[in-house]
Write an enzyme that holds these catalytic residues in place. Structure first.
Site, PDB file in Angstrom:
ATOM      1  N   ARG A 126      -7.448  -3.500   9.545  1.00  9.25           N
ATOM      2  CA  ARG A 126      -6.573  -3.861  10.884  1.00  9.25           C
ATOM      3  C   ARG A 126      -7.263  -5.074  11.623  1.00  9.25           C
ATOM      4  O   ARG A 126      -6.155  -5.997  12.266  1.00  9.25           O
ATOM      5  CB  ARG A 126      -5.021  -2.600  10.777  1.00  9.25           C
ATOM      6  CG  ARG A 126      -3.646  -2.818   9.710  1.00  9.25           C
ATOM      7  CD  ARG A 126      -2.736  -2.088   9.952  1.00  9.25           C
ATOM      8  NE  ARG A 126      -2.354  -1.843   8.958  1.00  9.25           N
ATOM      9  CZ  ARG A 126      -2.005  -1.884   7.240  1.00  9.25           C
ATOM     10  NH1 ARG A 126      -2.021  -2.785   7.208  1.00  9.25           N
ATOM     11  NH2 ARG A 126      -1.725  -0.921   6.499  1.00  9.25           N
TER      12      ARG A 126
ATOM     13  N   LYS B 179       1.124  -1.590  -0.177  1.00  6.93           N
ATOM     14  CA  LYS B 179       0.109  -0.422  -0.204  1.00  6.93           C
ATOM     15  C   LYS B 179       1.457   0.884   0.239  1.00  6.93           C
ATOM     16  O   LYS B 179       0.173   2.314  -0.489  1.00  6.93           O
ATOM     17  CB  LYS B 179      -0.668   0.095   1.491  1.00  6.93           C
ATOM     18  CG  LYS B 179      -2.445   0.934   1.812  1.00  6.93           C
ATOM     19  CD  LYS B 179      -3.070  -0.028   2.162  1.00  6.93           C
ATOM     20  CE  LYS B 179      -2.723   0.279   3.961  1.00  6.93           C
ATOM     21  NZ  LYS B 179      -2.859   2.215   4.901  1.00  6.93           N
ATOM     22  N   SER B 180       1.990   1.578   0.936  1.00  6.90           N
ATOM     23  CA  SER B 180       2.256   3.005   0.600  1.00  6.90           C
ATOM     24  C   SER B 180       3.099   2.663  -0.311  1.00  6.90           C
ATOM     25  O   SER B 180       3.947   4.040  -0.837  1.00  6.90           O
ATOM     26  CB  SER B 180       3.773   2.485   1.946  1.00  6.90           C
ATOM     27  OG  SER B 180       2.878   2.682   3.455  1.00  6.90           O
TER      28      SER B 180
ATOM     29  N   LYS C 105      -5.270   6.514  14.761  1.00  6.38           N
ATOM     30  CA  LYS C 105      -5.312   5.637  13.318  1.00  6.38           C
ATOM     31  C   LYS C 105      -5.845   5.747  12.816  1.00  6.38           C
ATOM     32  O   LYS C 105      -7.236   6.554  12.854  1.00  6.38           O
ATOM     33  CB  LYS C 105      -4.907   4.141  13.487  1.00  6.38           C
ATOM     34  CG  LYS C 105      -2.828   4.296  13.960  1.00  6.38           C
ATOM     35  CD  LYS C 105      -1.804   4.731  12.838  1.00  6.38           C
ATOM     36  CE  LYS C 105      -0.179   4.807  13.019  1.00  6.38           C
ATOM     37  NZ  LYS C 105      -0.001   5.788  11.661  1.00  6.38           N
TER      38      LYS C 105
ATOM     39  N   ARG D  65       2.977   6.233  -3.116  1.00  6.25           N
ATOM     40  CA  ARG D  65       4.048   6.650  -3.360  1.00  6.25           C
ATOM     41  C   ARG D  65       4.673   6.918  -5.236  1.00  6.25           C
ATOM     42  O   ARG D  65       5.046   7.771  -6.018  1.00  6.25           O
ATOM     43  CB  ARG D  65       5.074   6.394  -2.526  1.00  6.25           C
ATOM     44  CG  ARG D  65       5.080   6.465  -1.699  1.00  6.25           C
ATOM     45  CD  ARG D  65       6.141   6.181  -0.485  1.00  6.25           C
ATOM     46  NE  ARG D  65       6.116   6.957   0.770  1.00  6.25           N
ATOM     47  CZ  ARG D  65       5.189   6.404   1.935  1.00  6.25           C
ATOM     48  NH1 ARG D  65       4.102   6.131   1.413  1.00  6.25           N
ATOM     49  NH2 ARG D  65       5.510   6.908   2.923  1.00  6.25           N
TER      50      ARG D  65
ATOM     51  N   SER E  20       6.986  10.441  11.889  1.00  6.30           N
ATOM     52  CA  SER E  20       6.119   9.808  10.746  1.00  6.30           C
ATOM     53  C   SER E  20       6.147   9.678   9.044  1.00  6.30           C
ATOM     54  O   SER E  20       6.751  10.822   9.090  1.00  6.30           O
ATOM     55  CB  SER E  20       4.745  10.614  10.897  1.00  6.30           C
ATOM     56  OG  SER E  20       3.730  11.011   9.179  1.00  6.30           O
TER      57      SER E  20
ATOM     58  N   ASP F  42       2.313   0.004  12.671  1.00  3.53           N
ATOM     59  CA  ASP F  42       1.212  -0.968  11.596  1.00  3.53           C
ATOM     60  C   ASP F  42       0.868  -2.895  11.835  1.00  3.53           C
ATOM     61  O   ASP F  42      -0.379  -3.469  11.795  1.00  3.53           O
ATOM     62  CB  ASP F  42       1.408  -1.439  10.253  1.00  3.53           C
ATOM     63  CG  ASP F  42       1.039   0.650   9.592  1.00  3.53           C
ATOM     64  OD1 ASP F  42       0.772   1.712  10.483  1.00  3.53           O
ATOM     65  OD2 ASP F  42       1.516   0.818   8.347  1.00  3.53           O
TER      66      ASP F  42
ATOM     67  N   ARG G 177      -8.898  12.594  12.221  1.00  3.52           N
ATOM     68  CA  ARG G 177      -7.058  12.230  12.700  1.00  3.52           C
ATOM     69  C   ARG G 177      -6.406  13.337  12.368  1.00  3.52           C
ATOM     70  O   ARG G 177      -6.435  14.512  11.778  1.00  3.52           O
ATOM     71  CB  ARG G 177      -6.667  11.161  11.214  1.00  3.52           C
ATOM     72  CG  ARG G 177      -7.329   9.506  11.564  1.00  3.52           C
ATOM     73  CD  ARG G 177      -6.942   8.612  10.548  1.00  3.52           C
ATOM     74  NE  ARG G 177      -5.483   8.808  10.596  1.00  3.52           N
ATOM     75  CZ  ARG G 177      -4.926   8.057   9.776  1.00  3.52           C
ATOM     76  NH1 ARG G 177      -5.478   6.646   9.398  1.00  3.52           N
ATOM     77  NH2 ARG G 177      -3.620   7.567   9.923  1.00  3.52           N
TER      78      ARG G 177
ATOM     79  N   GLY H 101      -4.825   7.970   5.064  1.00  3.88           N
ATOM     80  CA  GLY H 101      -4.248   9.014   5.949  1.00  3.88           C
ATOM     81  C   GLY H 101      -3.020   9.425   5.080  1.00  3.88           C
ATOM     82  O   GLY H 101      -2.858   9.607   4.914  1.00  3.88           O
TER      83      GLY H 101
END
Ligand code: S3P
Length: 431
Positions: free
Chosen positions: A391, A27-28, A345, A32, A171, A319, A128, A100
């Site tokens: 999650r 996902k991350s 989160k 990107r 972060s 995570d 958030r 987020g």
């Protein structure tokens, strides 16, 4: 099997899990690659793009910003680049859904564009904290309106100047928002991380041809470096694989093999904790793709022991704490402190984890900045509410495998945020 977002699911106890699988694209990394490809010059192809709703939110926002991203017949994402500061003003608010990462990274992107863009999301995302990105982006020259430092964020973008900044929390999302703004600013931007976080943005920038400096936890980028389109492949998501790793570690007689999974050292801290908890864990890097180590993960049950996660470890496995809580719920127990960030989160993951695991029969205790699970007997099963948090839905499902009776997971459909098909894979691994 496709579940409605609010759907619940019944989980029967398992004896063991066996199998060889791949997991969805990270996902991350997906966010990107899509964002950088849209800011590059020329066309890019992204293979293995994450199939979850969060990654789809990033694409929907990019389309609203004028990047004509689409999947070809083979499922490869095609991204015609618009160049640095080349996106166009959106006609409506950008909806980041539950993501987020989408909202914070795109805040850094639109801050450098000469238009006004509003970024918002679902009820969870609108709760958030955003001060962490608003303050540095305003220092760089943007003006941002918020609702008490929460979304919607209305970003008045324009010409930015580089800054030297220490974020208020460790972060990767904050670091990345600043680096993406810095890439489109004049001068140099340096982010001094209070503690190391996942480095996918740095690696992705380099993959697209940007020079990035790293000195300890200080990451620097010279602004206005042009990027060119690339063909990139996203590795499997280790944070998704972590749920299977935990299940294999917890259930006697289990062995799971995950192929093609990302093994970036800023993500693998969870594997060290699994080994400390008594599992046999083998990770083999078979390839380095665009700076990202990729390989095979094998996890086998050996024994199960109590473990402690220290505050210093938290930023690199934030995570995976729900998955690790599920492991501890098999009877070994655990404690984590220094993890107050969990409350910010997709849900308040401290309260929601402790409440859900308690409902399944665990002896779980909420701490101000973490939680404790006391070693003890097996879970009984029961009804746990994932509170709309992907999650937590997966963590409760894995914990429920070790119960003496069946469990119902409320809000199980939220797994689609990062791992559509999670419950089908679970069914296929039961042996
Ligand atoms: C992410 C960073 C982490 C993580 C999130 C994804 C990213 O958030 O929890 O799921 O892709 O940069 P923070 O950077 O806010 O800790």
């Amino acid at each position: 099997m496709s579940l409605q977002p609010g759907a619940s699911i019944l989980i029967e106890p398992a004896t063991r899990l066996l199998g060889q699988i791949t997991v969805p694209g990270d996902k991350s990394v997906s966010h990107r690659y899509a964002i950088l490809a849209a800011l590059a010059e020329g066309d890019s192809c992204v293979s293995g793009y994450g199939p979850g709703a969060d990654c789809a939110s990033t694409l929907a926002c990019l389309r609203q910003l004028g990047a004509d991203v689409r999947f070809d017949a083979r499922g490869t994402l095609q991204v015609p680049g618009r160049g640095l500061r080349g996106l166009s003003a959106p006609h409506a608010a950008l909806d980041a859904g539950n993501s987020g990462t989408t909202l914070r990274l795109l805040a850094g992107v639109v801050a450098a564009h000469p238009f006004v863009a509003t970024l918002t999301g679902d009820a969870s995302l609108r709760r958030r904290p955003m001060r962490r990105v608003v303050v540095p982006l305003e220092r760089m020259g943007a003006r941002i309106e918020t609702v008490e430092n929460r979304p919607p964020l209305t970003v008045h973008g324009g010409d930015l100047r580089g800054i030297d900044v220490t974020p208020e929390v460790p972060s990767a999302q904050v670091k990345s928002a600043i680096l993406l703004a810095g890439l489109q600013a004049t001068g140099t931007t340096v982010v001094r991380e209070p503690a190391s976080t996942r480095d996918h943005t740095e690696l992705a920038l380099e993959a697209f041809g940007v020079r990035v400096t790293r000195q300890g936890t200080a990451i620097g980028v010279q602004g206005l470096q042009r990027m060119s389109g690339r063909n990139v492949t996203v590795p499997g998501d280790l944070s998704s694989a972590a749920f299977w790793a935990v299940a294999a570690a917890a259930l006697p007689g289990s062995e799971l093999i995950v192929e093609g999974v990302g093994l970036n050292a800023t993500r693998t801290a969870v594997l060290g904790v699994l080994a400390r908890a008594g599992a046999r864990v083998e990770q083999t890097v078979t390839d380095i793709r665009h700076g990202e180590p990729v390989g095979r993960l094998v996890v086998r049950h050996e024994r199960l022991e109590s473990f402690v996660v220290t505050p210093a470890e938290v930023p690199l496995l934030i995570d995976e704490l729900p998955a690790l809580a599920a492991l501890a719920a098999f009877g070994g127990g655990m404690q984590v402190t220094g993890a107050a960030e969990l409350r910010a989160k997709e849900s308040d993951r401290i309260t929601a984890l402790v409440t859900g695991l308690t409902a399944l029969g665990a002896a779980a205790v909420e701490l101000p900045d973490g939680f404790r699970l006391d070693p003890g007997a097996r879970l009984t099963g029961g009804r746990a509410d994932a509170c709309g948090d992907h999650r937590l839905a997966m963590a409760f499902a894995i914990a429920a495998l070790g119960a003496t009776g069946p469990s119902e997971i409320l809000g199980a459909g939220s797994v689609d945020v990062s791992y559509p098909g999670f419950f089908d894979v679970l069914r296929s691994l039961r042996a």
